[in-house]
Scaffold this motif. Structure first.
Motif, mmCIF file in Angstrom:
data_model
loop_
_atom_site.group_PDB
_atom_site.id
_atom_site.type_symbol
_atom_site.label_atom_id
_atom_site.label_comp_id
_atom_site.label_asym_id
_atom_site.label_seq_id
_atom_site.Cartn_x
_atom_site.Cartn_y
_atom_site.Cartn_z
ATOM 1 N N GLY A 200 -1.529 79.206 20.358
ATOM 2 C CA GLY A 200 -0.609 79.430 19.248
ATOM 3 C C GLY A 200 -0.381 80.897 18.982
ATOM 4 N N VAL A 201 -1.415 81.562 18.484
ATOM 5 C CA VAL A 201 -1.246 82.951 18.040
ATOM 6 C C VAL A 201 -1.017 83.898 19.221
ATOM 7 N N ILE A 202 -1.912 83.877 20.192
ATOM 8 C CA ILE A 202 -1.828 84.879 21.278
ATOM 9 C C ILE A 202 -0.631 84.583 22.197
ATOM 10 N N ALA A 203 -0.441 83.308 22.551
ATOM 11 C CA ALA A 203 0.712 82.977 23.416
ATOM 12 C C ALA A 203 2.028 83.229 22.679
ATOM 13 N N TYR B 193 16.983 87.518 26.799
ATOM 14 C CA TYR B 193 17.672 87.904 28.043
ATOM 15 C C TYR B 193 16.651 88.370 29.084
ATOM 16 N N ALA B 194 15.741 89.230 28.625
ATOM 17 C CA ALA B 194 14.774 89.811 29.573
ATOM 18 C C ALA B 194 13.901 88.726 30.178
ATOM 19 N N LEU B 195 13.506 87.770 29.352
ATOM 20 C CA LEU B 195 12.649 86.684 29.850
ATOM 21 C C LEU B 195 13.393 85.854 30.895
ATOM 22 N N MET B 196 14.612 85.435 30.558
ATOM 23 C CA MET B 196 15.345 84.554 31.460
ATOM 24 C C MET B 196 15.787 85.290 32.732
ATOM 25 N N ILE B 197 16.230 86.549 32.564
ATOM 26 C CA ILE B 197 16.641 87.318 33.748
ATOM 27 C C ILE B 197 15.418 87.606 34.609
ATOM 28 N N GLY B 198 14.318 87.995 33.961
ATOM 29 C CA GLY B 198 13.080 88.290 34.716
ATOM 30 C C GLY B 198 12.602 87.070 35.484
ATOM 31 N N ALA B 199 12.814 85.881 34.917
ATOM 32 C CA ALA B 199 12.324 84.666 35.563
ATOM 33 C C ALA B 199 13.271 84.144 36.627
ATOM 34 N N PHE B 200 14.577 84.295 36.420
ATOM 35 C CA PHE B 200 15.514 83.563 37.277
ATOM 36 C C PHE B 200 16.550 84.408 38.019
ATOM 37 N N ARG C 231 16.075 85.162 16.629
ATOM 38 C CA ARG C 231 16.275 84.860 18.054
ATOM 39 C C ARG C 231 14.986 84.952 18.867
ATOM 40 N N GLU C 232 14.130 85.923 18.508
ATOM 41 C CA GLU C 232 12.909 86.128 19.288
ATOM 42 C C GLU C 232 11.998 84.904 19.266
ATOM 43 N N VAL C 233 12.168 84.054 18.244
ATOM 44 C CA VAL C 233 11.301 82.881 18.113
ATOM 45 C C VAL C 233 11.473 81.961 19.332
ATOM 46 N N MET C 234 12.634 82.033 19.984
ATOM 47 C CA MET C 234 12.844 81.245 21.204
ATOM 48 C C MET C 234 11.748 81.546 22.226
ATOM 49 N N VAL C 235 11.443 82.838 22.376
ATOM 50 C CA VAL C 235 10.447 83.249 23.376
ATOM 51 C C VAL C 235 9.067 82.736 22.972
ATOM 52 N N SER C 236 8.704 82.928 21.692
ATOM 53 C CA SER C 236 7.370 82.483 21.274
ATOM 54 C C SER C 236 7.272 80.960 21.324
ATOM 55 N N THR C 237 8.378 80.271 21.029
ATOM 56 C CA THR C 237 8.360 78.802 21.102
ATOM 57 C C THR C 237 8.126 78.348 22.531
ATOM 58 N N LEU C 238 8.853 78.980 23.473
ATOM 59 C CA LEU C 238 8.649 78.610 24.873
ATOM 60 C C LEU C 238 7.216 78.944 25.289
ATOM 61 N N GLY C 239 6.705 80.083 24.777
ATOM 62 C CA GLY C 239 5.323 80.478 25.089
ATOM 63 C C GLY C 239 4.344 79.408 24.642
ATOM 64 N N SER D 78 -1.497 80.318 39.257
ATOM 65 C CA SER D 78 -0.328 81.177 39.447
ATOM 66 C C SER D 78 0.598 81.176 38.243
ATOM 67 N N ASP D 79 0.300 80.299 37.280
ATOM 68 C CA ASP D 79 1.197 80.183 36.130
ATOM 69 C C ASP D 79 0.619 80.850 34.895
ATOM 70 N N ALA D 80 -0.119 81.948 35.115
ATOM 71 C CA ALA D 80 -0.812 82.554 33.988
ATOM 72 C C ALA D 80 0.166 83.103 32.958
ATOM 73 N N HIS D 81 1.349 83.524 33.382
ATOM 74 C CA HIS D 81 2.276 84.158 32.464
ATOM 75 C C HIS D 81 3.499 83.282 32.251
ATOM 76 N N LEU D 82 4.163 83.570 31.117
ATOM 77 C CA LEU D 82 5.266 82.702 30.707
ATOM 78 C C LEU D 82 6.359 82.623 31.763
ATOM 79 N N ILE D 83 6.670 83.773 32.390
ATOM 80 C CA ILE D 83 7.758 83.767 33.378
ATOM 81 C C ILE D 83 7.464 82.773 34.495
ATOM 82 N N SER D 84 6.246 82.786 35.015
ATOM 83 C CA SER D 84 5.965 81.869 36.120
ATOM 84 C C SER D 84 5.873 80.429 35.615
ATOM 85 N N ARG D 85 5.462 80.273 34.355
ATOM 86 C CA ARG D 85 5.445 78.915 33.797
ATOM 87 C C ARG D 85 6.862 78.348 33.726
ATOM 88 N N LEU D 86 7.798 79.200 33.314
ATOM 89 C CA LEU D 86 9.185 78.745 33.233
ATOM 90 C C LEU D 86 9.731 78.434 34.628
#
Lengths: 725, 86
Positions: free
Chosen positions: A346-349, A443-450, A623-631, A643-651
């Motif tokens: 919850g908090v850290i992710a 944007y950074a999360l989605m672009i970084g991931a995809f 808007r930023e809550v989208m990132v924390s929600t996905l986290g 290999s899925d330690a970080h949110l980008i690879s999880r997505l």
């Protein structure tokens, strides 16, 4: 000079002056506050108040928006006029003392307003600011002659360095009233006397008010509002009398005042400006050039967005590593159970997934601060004027839109510099379409991931930076298109004409930029530590409860049976898969899952599943809550492995219940376009309510942006499919 | 004849040559929307300015500062050519 006014125990000092004269720098220096400073008109659009002690007295300083004249032609200038006339609020008395900040490099134009203010009859002090720059241009003034001419003390200052401020503080306690009244044509003076006699105010103030009512376009309406129809009729009669005598009321002040100022400047000048083009003029030959100007603007924007990716990556990696350590350490230190899961998932992710974007946000603000402080913003408005006029606005509207790159709130407020209500409303309604820093983490999360980090044009550009630039361009394009539609329909009106000062280029002051970035970082971290943290805890709770009895699930039971007798590797893989199933079942059975399922039909046409839907619901608060929600979703949801330690690879590895990838190209395109156009900021809506004076226009804004977001996302998904995505 | 010469000598600010000094002769009625602001910023009748760049917007230098005036507004500011030391 008149006798000093005895200073009262508590003083109210209004700080007034032209835009870019250095009012806010002086206000900050006198009060110790951190009011934003910039080298373009419209940075201060509301009055700011700060306290300080001077000579043992409590002093309240009021930083007024910049104005070229007391003939207020926009809402921000009207604030300055109303405070100085004592019209601002019934409970707010007029100031005791006025400090007029004058740009020494531009004396005559600045003294136009200064003399209007001195004529009001308040004890006044003139701060002749930026004397160092004036000196570097060859300008030298006889300050005693200037003070004699104006009838008030004149103090030379360099506010950015703090020079002259001690003398200024001492002089404020000895401010004097001046008998100055710049002589106008006898016929005009005659009409002013008649109008002033109808006003109940001290002589100087009454004459100044009469002049404003007579010489301001709409002055008769102002007279009706403030003093009643009888005075409005008197103003109209005075104008007719002047017109009959061949004296146009519109021009009755400027020529006479400038003639008086020319004479004063000649008496007070010791050295004239050196001949030849200034540095700013030489730079502008390129920067405002018909072809080079737009090219440089595009290049500057491209550089900003490339750098946001290229330069922020190492710092983001470091924050990500630290977040990972903190999460692992917390998990190891606590016994398994709800508390450990709350803190880690919850908090850290939640908070960690947002804080990681701090370097990119700071880089964006660094570039904006450099553009603002250098004076480039006004050039951007200049370069964009022709394009803006095609959509029914003028270049001045582009400055609020550029401010919206940081946040729509100052952008909406900066629209106060626009005189016409229709154009101001149009600018306010489209400002939230400009990509603000809150969209950047998404944007950074989605672009970084995809979006692959592929070089373009021989390595000059990179695909991720181009994708980010494209999203910003889509926001600008959307804003211009909506402005064009509004100006041709419900806000139809003539295209306003641009008349704008081009301030000189100035080297950005390192301490201003550093202070701006520190303030931004503090604000962002405070936001992450309050709003994001609270929402993360709430979202974790929604994802965690009620607990689902996953052991009863038939599929898991079968998997567990199949695991018997396997080798250790296969057993471990099956155990991980089982854990994922457990997480997914828990999430689907949780309150969040139920909420998500309820809204899934609404988002399914865009290709989104219920998890993205939940993220969208949270992002309407910020808007930023989208990132924390996905986290949180992808941490609680158990879609994790080595290999899925970080949110980008999880997505990247997220799947739907049928095992197909969740974030396909059409889904990513639709999600990004949705974020470009959606109105997902309660604070912005609140400011629009305040600036437009009601809920009608904010409701319209939310409605059109929601339609645009949904429709745009649907189209983006279809186009991506057609393109083979 | 004098009238004809006057007509020739007076032109819109949007048509003034870059690098040349001009003097404001008149703000036409069509500029009414902005005439008050133009005058307050120094473009009053009789003011002398240096046209720094033409096109849209026009950039003029006056009173130690520079103003950008869009073409639509500049065409209503009537100016006459002036000598550098005029």
């Amino acid at each position: 000079m008149a006798q000093p006014k005895p200073v009262t125990a508590s003083l109210r000092v209004a700080i007034a002056g032209n835009p870019n004269a250095g009012k806010s720098s002086i206000f900050n220096a006198l009060t110790g506050l951190r009011q934003k400073i910039g080298n373009y008109p419209g940075v201060t659009v509301e009055r700011k108040v700060g306290q300080a002690r001077l000579d043992g007295r409590e002093v309240e300083f009021i930083d007024l928006p910049g104005a070229y004249s007391l003939t207020a032609q926009s809402p921000d200038e009207a604030i300055s006029r109303d405070v100085l006339f004592g019209w601002f609020a019934a409970h707010e008395p007029p100031p005791d003392v006025v400090l007029v900040v004058v740009d020494a490099t531009n004396l005559q134009r600045n003294l136009f307003l200064a003399t209007q203010i001195i004529e009001l009859g308040y004890p006044t002090v003139v701060a002749l600011n930026m004397v160092d720059q004036a000196s570097s241009e060859g300008l030298e003034y006889d300050l005693a002659a200037l003070a004699r001419g104006l009838g008030v003390p004149v103090v030379p200052t360099v506010a950015s360095r703090g020079d002259g401020l001690d003398v200024l503080r001492a002089t404020l306690c000895e401010a004097v009233r001046s008998p100055l009244a710049v002589p106008l044509e006898p016929l005009v003076e005659e009409q002013l006397d008649a109008l002033a006699s109808a006003l109940t105010a001290p002589a100087g103030l009454a004459r100044a008010m009469a002049l404003r009512l007579l010489a301001t376009p709409g002055g008769d309406d102002l007279a009706a509002d403030r003093f009643g129809p009888a005075l409005a009729a008197q103003v109209r009669a005075a104008r007719r009398a002047l017109a009959d005598a061949g004296v146009p009321w519109q021009g009755c002040e400027a020529a006479a005042r400038y003639a008086w100022l020319t004479d004063l400047e000649q008496r007070a000048s010791r050295a004239r400006r050196r001949a030849g083009a200034t540095r700013s003029e030489r730079i502008d030959r390129v920067v405002t050039h018909r072809w080079w100007g737009p090219l440089l603007f595009a290049l500057a924007m491209a550089t900003v967005f490339q750098s946001i990716y290229a330069w922020a990556t190492p710092l983001m990696g470091a924050i990500e590593t630290v977040t990972g350590w903190v999460g692992e350490g917390t998990r190891a230190a606590l016994p398994p159970g709800p508390l450990a899961d709350l803190l880690v998932d919850g908090v850290i992710a939640g908070v960690g997934s947002v804080v990681i974007f701090l370097p990119q946000i700071l880089l964006l603000f660094l570039f904006l601060a450099l553009l603002e402080d250098s004076g480039y913003m006004a050039r951007a408005a200049f370069v964009m004027d022709r394009l803006m006029s095609r959509v029914g606005l003028h270049g001045r509207s582009f400055v609020p839109l550029l401010s919206s790159f940081a946040c729509a709130i100052p952008g909406v407020m900066a629209a106060r510099t626009i005189g016409t209500r229709r154009d101001r409303l149009t600018t306010i309604l489209v400002a939230p379409l400009i990509t603000c820093s809150a969209r950047l983490p998404v944007y950074a999360l989605m672009i970084g991931a995809f979006v692959p980090d592929r070089p373009l044009l021989g390595g000059l550009l990179r695909l991720q930076g181009v994708a980010l630039l494209g999203l910003y361009a889509l926001g600008i394009g959307g804003a211009l298109a909506v402005a064009a539609v509004l100006k041709r329909s419900i806000l139809r009106g003539p295209t306003p004409a641009l008349v704008m000062e081009l301030p000189p280029y100035r080297r950005p002051l390192l301490q201003h930029v550093a202070r701006d970035l520190t303030d931004r970082a503090r604000l962002f971290l405070r936001f992450a530590g309050s709003v994001i943290l609270s929402l993360s805890v709430l979202l974790w709770f929604l994802a965690w409860y009620p607990r689902v009895d996953v052991s009863a699930a038939p599929a898991l039971a079968q998997q567990s049976l199949r695991a018997d007798g396997r080798n250790p590797d296969e057993a471990a893989a099956l155990a991980a898969e089982t854990a994922n199933w457990e997480g997914r079942l828990q999430l689907e059975g949780s309150l969040m899952g139920r909420l998500g399922r309820a809204i899934e039909p609404l988002v399914a046409p865009l290709g989104f599943d219920w998890r993205i839907g939940v993220g969208l619901v949270g992002s309407f608060a910020a808007r930023e809550v989208m990132v924390s929600t996905l986290g949180i979703i992808f941490a609680v949801g158990g879609e994790t492995s080595e290999s899925d330690a970080h949110l980008i690879s999880r997505l990247q590895h997220a799947t739907r219940s049928d095992g197909s990838p969740l974030f396909t190209p059409p889904v990513v395109a639709a999600l990004l376009v949705f974020f470009v156009f959606a109105c997902q900021c309660l604070s912005t809506v609140g400011v629009v309510v305040r600036e437009t004076g009601g809920w009608k226009w904010p409701c319209f804004m939310i409605a059109y942006m929601s339609l645009l977001a949904y429709g745009g996302a649907w189209v983006a998904a279809r186009v991506t499919v057609l393109l083979g995505g | 004849m004098i009238d004809v010469l006057d007509r020739v000598a007076v032109l819109g600010l949007d048509r003034a040559p870059a690098g040349g000094w001009v003097r404001v002769v008149e703000l036409r009625e069509q500029a009414a929307e902005n005439d008050c602001r133009l005058r307050e910023m120094g473009l009053y009748e009789g003011a002398r300015l240096l046209v720094q760049s033409t096109g849209d917007p026009v950039v003029v230098a006056l009173l130690g500062t520079r103003l950008a005036v869009c073409g639509r507004c500049a065409q209503h500011v009537q100016v006459s050519l002036a000598a550098a030391g005029d």
